[in-house]
Design an enzyme around this catalytic site. Structure first.
Site, PDB file in Angstrom:
ATOM      1  CG  HIS A  15      -0.407   0.259   2.514  1.00  0.00           C
ATOM      2  ND1 HIS A  15      -1.163   0.517   3.626  1.00  0.00           N
ATOM      3  CD2 HIS A  15       0.877   0.315   2.947  1.00  0.00           C
ATOM      4  CE1 HIS A  15      -0.390   0.715   4.665  1.00  0.00           C
ATOM      5  NE2 HIS A  15       0.856   0.597   4.290  1.00  0.00           N
ATOM      6  CB  CYS A  34       3.278   5.458   5.232  1.00  0.00           C
ATOM      7  SG  CYS A  34       3.787   4.553   6.689  1.00  0.00           S
ATOM      8  CG  HIS A  40       5.304   0.579   2.533  1.00  0.00           C
ATOM      9  ND1 HIS A  40       4.722   1.805   2.283  1.00  0.00           N
ATOM     10  CD2 HIS A  40       4.731   0.126   3.674  1.00  0.00           C
ATOM     11  CE1 HIS A  40       3.856   2.084   3.240  1.00  0.00           C
ATOM     12  NE2 HIS A  40       3.834   1.081   4.100  1.00  0.00           N
ATOM     13  CG  HIS A  42       2.488  -3.335   6.142  1.00  0.00           C
ATOM     14  ND1 HIS A  42       3.358  -2.958   7.140  1.00  0.00           N
ATOM     15  CD2 HIS A  42       2.122  -2.196   5.520  1.00  0.00           C
ATOM     16  CE1 HIS A  42       3.496  -1.649   7.127  1.00  0.00           C
ATOM     17  NE2 HIS A  42       2.760  -1.150   6.146  1.00  0.00           N
ATOM     18  CG  ASP A  80      -2.260 -13.520   0.166  1.00  0.00           C
ATOM     19  OD1 ASP A  80      -1.414 -12.821   0.775  1.00  0.00           O
ATOM     20  OD2 ASP A  80      -2.050 -14.694  -0.171  1.00  0.00           O
ATOM     21  CG  HIS A  81       0.759 -12.556  -2.783  1.00  0.00           C
ATOM     22  ND1 HIS A  81       0.406 -13.303  -1.693  1.00  0.00           N
ATOM     23  CD2 HIS A  81       2.088 -12.720  -2.935  1.00  0.00           C
ATOM     24  CE1 HIS A  81       1.483 -13.906  -1.217  1.00  0.00           C
ATOM     25  NE2 HIS A  81       2.517 -13.563  -1.942  1.00  0.00           N
ATOM     26  CD  GLU A 125      -0.097  -0.927   8.588  1.00  0.00           C
ATOM     27  OE1 GLU A 125      -0.977  -0.754   7.729  1.00  0.00           O
ATOM     28  OE2 GLU A 125       0.427   0.009   9.225  1.00  0.00           O
TER      29      GLU A 125
HETATM   30 NI    NI Z   1       2.440   0.758   5.571  1.00  0.00          NI
END
Ligand code: NI
Length: 136
Positions: A15, A34, A40, A42, A80-81, A125
């Site tokens: 995100h 961010c 990036h 998580h 996911d992914h 997160e």
């Molecule tokens: Ni983040």
């Protein structure tokens, strides 16, 4: 007797936190790293907890298979992914913070549960940073 039944799940997603209607300067000031335009990732961990009365016939609050399938369809298959900003329609115009993600997950899952069941979703997160939402 009201009992809470919980299941853990996991998804990896990318995100970027920013607002399209803010300047680069303001996005950097508020969101810092961010706001990296290259995104990036998580490793999100999730705990979904369903509370309700024990069914006297089955002895279940909810069949774990049903809860497992709801999590798979509404969370894992959906997120996911994925790049949350780009691939997930709920975040097209909603900043994908942990707070907003947990509300989106709650709303998707709650719609699939029988209405007498209460739901709480906790989203990690990072191992140390987590948020919870139970529809209030
Ligand atoms: Ni983040």
């Amino acid at each position: 007797m009201r009992v809470t039944v919980s299941r853990r799940a996991h998804f990896n997603a990318a995100h970027r936190l920013y607002r399209k209607d803010w300047t680069d300067e303001k996005n950097n000031a508020v969101f810092g790293k961010c706001n990296n335009p290259n995104f990036h990732g998580h490793n999100y961990e999730l705990i979904a907890s369903v509370t309700g009365d024990i069914d006297p016939e089955t002895g279940y609050v909810i069949d774990m298979k049903i809860l497992k399938d709801i999590i798979k369809e509404e969370v894992e298959d959906a997120f996911d992914h994925k790049n949350l900003n780009i691939d997930v329609k709920e975040f097209e115009n909603l900043n994908p913070t942990a707070e907003n993600i947990v509300v989106v997950i709650y709303n998707k899952m709650k719609a699939k549960l029988e209405s007498h069941l209460d739901l709480e979703v906790t989203l990690y997160e990072t191992p140390r940073n987590f948020v919870s939402y139970s529809g209030e």
